[in-house]
Design an enzyme around this catalytic site. Structure first.
Site, short mmCIF file in Angstrom:
data_model
loop_
_atom_site.label_atom_id
_atom_site.label_comp_id
_atom_site.label_asym_id
_atom_site.label_seq_id
_atom_site.Cartn_x
_atom_site.Cartn_y
_atom_site.Cartn_z
N CYS A 34 16.13 -8.29 -3.27
CA CYS A 34 16.71 -7.64 -4.45
C CYS A 34 15.84 -6.45 -4.80
CB CYS A 34 16.80 -8.61 -5.63
SG CYS A 34 15.21 -8.96 -6.43
N ALA A 90 -5.46 -13.73 -0.76
CA ALA A 90 -5.97 -12.38 -0.98
C ALA A 90 -6.38 -12.19 -2.44
CB ALA A 90 -4.93 -11.35 -0.52
N GLN A 114 -4.58 -12.43 -5.07
CA GLN A 114 -3.67 -13.08 -6.02
C GLN A 114 -4.35 -14.08 -6.97
OE1 GLN A 114 -0.64 -14.56 -3.32
NE2 GLN A 114 -0.40 -12.50 -2.44
N HIS A 146 0.83 -1.20 0.00
CA HIS A 146 0.00 0.00 0.00
C HIS A 146 0.87 1.26 0.00
CE1 HIS A 146 -3.97 -1.97 1.04
NE2 HIS A 146 -3.09 -2.95 1.17
N GLU A 161 4.28 -4.40 -12.14
CA GLU A 161 5.68 -4.20 -12.53
C GLU A 161 6.03 -5.07 -13.73
OE1 GLU A 161 7.16 -3.18 -7.96
OE2 GLU A 161 7.87 -5.00 -8.95
N ASP A 212 -6.45 5.53 2.01
CA ASP A 212 -6.48 4.15 1.54
C ASP A 212 -7.92 3.64 1.60
OD1 ASP A 212 -6.10 1.22 1.39
OD2 ASP A 212 -3.99 1.68 1.68
N TRP A 269 -0.53 -7.51 -6.57
CA TRP A 269 -0.83 -6.56 -7.62
C TRP A 269 0.35 -5.69 -7.99
CZ3 TRP A 269 -3.10 -6.35 -11.76
CH2 TRP A 269 -3.45 -5.16 -12.41
#
Length: 463
Positions: free
Chosen positions: A336, A376, A378, A22, A361, A108, A356
């Site tokens: 990373c 969730a 996904q 978030h 990305e 939010d 998400w």
């Protein structure tokens, strides 16, 4: 539209939930508003000791962290009510301390009651949805009683705006899980509750882009919710807006302390041929079982491709014995810079939990995905990755074993990395990458929505 130096800049407070998934989009949205001449304070509630403000770029967005007084660490059945009381008190005090009184609260969406607090403090309220419109649509249907919880076994859900029918396994886990638990009930309350005040908000933003979810966004409009896409909210240097600089090549805020140096990771990637590397990461929060971890480890080891796998320190005891020491074709790290890795030309595939932010990305950078959803939002994201946007393949669980086998994961890696199927997926990934960059370009749909908001704010036409 930039302000003149003679007048104070309109002050916007952006208030994300204190979780990495978030914070990232909220901070990038804040940077965008600052770049257009607004003053922005990002305000969040968490333990200050675990919040790190990264060097570079944070000077333009004021960051205020207020302790949550241990509420999250000791979450119980009263957590949500207690968190709301904390925000009510602290936000009022924060606003009272400001030299330039804030005129807008971007909150939010999982804090829907914040729109009422904003009004009491003389601010307009803008909800910010961090999940995609497809997932938001599921929770709106739950909120309005059109999807039961849990759904009937074998049920196929169709909504006018959805581009694909949804089976139970495609729904967010807070909806589809048949096992009841306090955490599941709290998650469902937070997710479905986002829409309890959505029609009351002055603005509703979503971290997506129009061409990606056109049907869902149009359907939201038919439900009297004008959801404005403002994404993808990733650092601008990765989407061609500017050359890489210290201030626009990272998300700016982190709740984690990375130990693996990025330089050694980049050098390792530099030694690999183009599009040859499998990059695997299950995100910053998702936990997978030891058995599932072992299956993924074996799938990567048996692959003919080199791999880099991010396994958090807290998860490394789930790896098979001697896996790290005996791995010769892969690199196992505890952290990373994911954007740097996905942008590297040697990376040909992203094995992902389909959170998400990670999904966006990969879409922005044109990297094909193998989806291994955990919980969730996904499963829904994975459905769209494989069956709507055609930018990857979804690994399916063996029902009898209650996990995704090494054979299934391995087959999906081959599907994405090799042959005609791989070629098709790569073409689609490149297409969506171009459309994502177009959305946030100077005349793009997301850019126009942000500019419309800023213009309305400057001229006092927000409500």
């Amino acid at each position: 539209m930039k302000m003149s130096s003679e007048q104070p800049k309109p002050h916007v407070v952006v208030m994300p939930w204190a979780a990495q998934g978030h914070l990232n989009p909220a901070f990038q949205f804040s940077r965008k508003l600052v770049s257009k001449g607004l003053a922005v304070t990002l305000l969040t509630f968490t333990d200050e000791k675990i919040t790190q403000v990264a060097a570079g770029g944070t000077e333009s967005v004021a960051v205020e962290v207020i302790s949550d007084r241990g509420l999250l660490a000791n979450a119980d059945g009263n957590f949500l009510a207690n968190h709301r009381k904390l925000v009510e008190v602290e936000l009022s005090e924060f606003v009272g301390r400001q030299t330039v009184r804030p005129c807008c609260l971007v909150y939010d969406s999982i804090m829907p009651w914040a729109v009422g607090i904003a009004r009491e403090l003389g601010m307009v309220g803008a909800a910010f949805f961090t999940q995609p419109a497809a997932v938001n649509g599921v929770f709106l249907e739950v909120m309005e009683g059109r999807i039961g919880v849990p759904p009937e076994k074998g049920m196929v859900t169709e909504v006018e705006g959805w581009p694909a029918a949804m089976e139970v396994c495609d729904l967010p886990s807070f909806v589809s899980d048949v096992l009841d638990s306090p955490s599941r009930r709290m998650g469902l309350e937070m997710m479905a509750g986002q829409f309890s005040t959505a029609r009351e908000a002055d603005w509703v933003f979503c971290n997506t882009f129009y061409t990606l979810e056109e049907k869902m966004l149009n359907w939201m409009t038919t439900q009297s919710i004008q959801m404005k896409p403002v994404g993808p909210t990733i650092p601008s240097s990765y989407v061609g807006k500017e050359g890489p600089t210290q201030t626009n090549s990272n998300y700016g805020l982190s709740l984690f302390n990375p130990n693996s140096p990025q330089t050694s990771i980049t050098q390792w990637l530099d030694s690999k041929p183009p599009s040859s590397v499998i990059y695997a990461s299950m995100g910053s929060v998702s936990n997978i079982s030891q058995t599932q971890t072992s299956e993924l480890a074996q799938a990567l080891q048996l692959s003919t491709h080199p791999f880099i796998w991010v396994v958090r320190k807290t998860e490394q005891d789930k790896l098979p014995p001697k896996f790290i020491s005996e791995t010769t074709s892969g690199l196992i790290v505890d952290w990373c810079n994911q954007l740097d890795v996905l942008a590297h030309p040697s990376v040909g595939c992203f094995v992902t939990h389909c959170g998400w932010n990670s999904t966006l990305e990969a879409l922005c950078l044109g990297v094909p995905m193998v989806a291994i959803p955990v919980w969730a939002d996904q499963p829904t994201n994975a459905k769209f990755v494989a069956d709507v946007w055609y930018v990857g393949a979804r690994a399916r669980a063996d029902i009898a074993k209650d996990m995704m086998t090494k054979e299934e994961i391995g087959d999906r890696i081959v599907e994405v990395m090799e042959g005609e199927s791989g070629d098709k997926i790569r073409r689609n990934a490149k297409k969506w990458s171009a459309l994502a960059k177009e959305a946030i370009g100077d005349r793009g749909s997301s850019e126009r929505n942000v500019q419309e908001f800023v213009t309305a704010l400057v001229h006092g036409r927000l409500a």
